[in-house]
Design an enzyme around this catalytic site. Structure first.
Site, PDB file in Angstrom:
ATOM      1  N   SER A 220      89.163  26.321  22.790  1.00  0.00           N
ATOM      2  CA  SER A 220      88.883  26.327  24.196  1.00  0.00           C
ATOM      3  C   SER A 220      87.835  27.341  24.550  1.00  0.00           C
ATOM      4  O   SER A 220      87.949  28.458  24.407  1.00  0.00           O
ATOM      5  CB  SER A 220      90.035  26.142  25.025  1.00  0.00           C
ATOM      6  N   GLY A 222      86.975  28.032  27.848  1.00  0.00           N
ATOM      7  CA  GLY A 222      87.067  28.006  29.004  1.00  0.00           C
ATOM      8  C   GLY A 222      86.235  27.072  30.212  1.00  0.00           C
ATOM      9  O   GLY A 222      86.227  25.906  29.735  1.00  0.00           O
ATOM     10  N   ASP A 252      97.614  24.152  27.308  1.00  0.00           N
ATOM     11  CA  ASP A 252      98.774  23.462  26.779  1.00  0.00           C
ATOM     12  C   ASP A 252      98.670  22.036  27.132  1.00  0.00           C
ATOM     13  O   ASP A 252      98.752  21.108  26.307  1.00  0.00           O
ATOM     14  CB  ASP A 252     100.047  23.912  27.478  1.00  0.00           C
TER      15      ASP A 252
END
Length: 315
Positions: A220, A222, A252
């Site tokens: 990830s 962001g 998650d």
């Protein structure tokens, strides 16, 4: 069935506030109380997607009992491991401009007997699991090699394992060859020991993690998107996002979306990004249902923009 393992769960309280002013009385405009911990959030997102999930987690004291009750109310099967210490309580302060401040308690220390019971419970519950998601920090008492032990046992039972942790626990677990690891940009930089300034830097770091043992890396970045690096190829995905309300549990939710879509390939990456994008537009750590997803807002490409600078480079 997707089994989740959360060694250090929590009771999470999220307050929406206009802004933070030190030393002042701040009146919240909204509040939520949710069962917390990265693996717990994955179970909540899997359940919201309409899939069966079982959550293995150590629980103790009144906060632990409340976590179990909250999970049960959301249709999540709980396989509790009783511990003497009280489950930790965390606080998140979500400002109106999207900035989130989190206060995380350390959690209880697990005894040797409690540690063994936790491993045994994972073994018992893994018999019907297609994926086992091990997520979050390790509580006091567990050695950094604990996740590596879980990976080895999971593979022995024929299950695939996804790992979302960081630091020494991640590095130790890589040696046991988890099927997928899900670092964020900061965790990825920490694992390879150098800064990340571009998407290409993140790709190289993910390839290094694969060289260290990970079979696939779901990273990830962001607001810049997500990367998937695996044997079949490398893909980059982004999504249009409206108003960001809270990023608690968004990563998650993204991992849950990846697993419910099969856990490999560009379709699973698209599902991961769609789930993560939907989650940040919801309050607190609310997990998105299928109705909240916007697949049309997601773009996946094998033409990775290696030279693109990260919005938030990691030093």
């Amino acid at each position: 069935m997707i089994l989740t393992v959360t060694p250090n769960p929590s009771l999470d309280r999220t307050y929406e506030v206009p802004s933070l002013d030190r030393g002042e009385v701040i009146r919240a405009s909204g509040e939520r109380m949710d069962p917390g911990g990265k693996g717990v959030n994955v179970s909540r997102a899997v359940a919201a997607a309409g899939r069966r999930t079982v959550a293995v987690l150590p629980l103790g004291g009144a906060p632990g009992a409340l976590v179990a009750d909250l999970l049960d109310a959301q249709g999540i099967e709980v396989a509790p491991v009783p511990v003497a210490g009280a489950t930790r309580s965390n606080i998140a302060l979500a400002e109106s401009d999207g900035v989130l401040t989190k206060i995380n308690a350390p959690g209880p220390e697990l005894s040797a007997a409690e540690q063994e019971l936790l491993l045994e419970t994972v073994r018992e519950q893994s018999r019907e699991a297609t994926w086992i998601a091990c997520c979050g920090s390790l509580p006091r008492g567990l050695a950094p090699s604990w996740y590596a032990d879980v990976v080895t046992r999971a593979h022995a039972s024929g299950a695939r394992i996804a790992l979302d942790t960081s630091g020494p626990a991640l590095l130790e677990a890589l040696r046991a060859a988890p099927d997928v690891v899900k670092p964020n940009a900061e965790e990825l930089a920490q694992a390879v020991g150098r800064p990340l300034a571009t998407v290409g830097d993140a790709v190289k770091a993910a390839e290094e993690l694969r060289g260290m043992g990970a079979r696939a890396v779901l990273a990830s970045l962001g607001a810049d998107g997500q990367l998937l690096v695996e044997d079949a190829g490398t893909w980059f995905a982004t999504a249009r996002v409206g108003t960001v309300r809270s990023n608690v549990g968004a990563g998650d939710s993204s991992l849950a979306g990846f697993l419910v879509a099969g856990g490999s390939g560009p379709e699973a990456l698209a599902s991961a990004v769609a789930h993560g994008a939907a989650a940040v537009q919801l309050p607190g750590s609310v997990m998105p249902t299928p109705a909240a997803l916007d697949p049309a807002a997601v773009t996946v490409t094998a033409d990775v923009p290696a030279d693109r600078e990260l919005t938030e480079p990691v030093s």
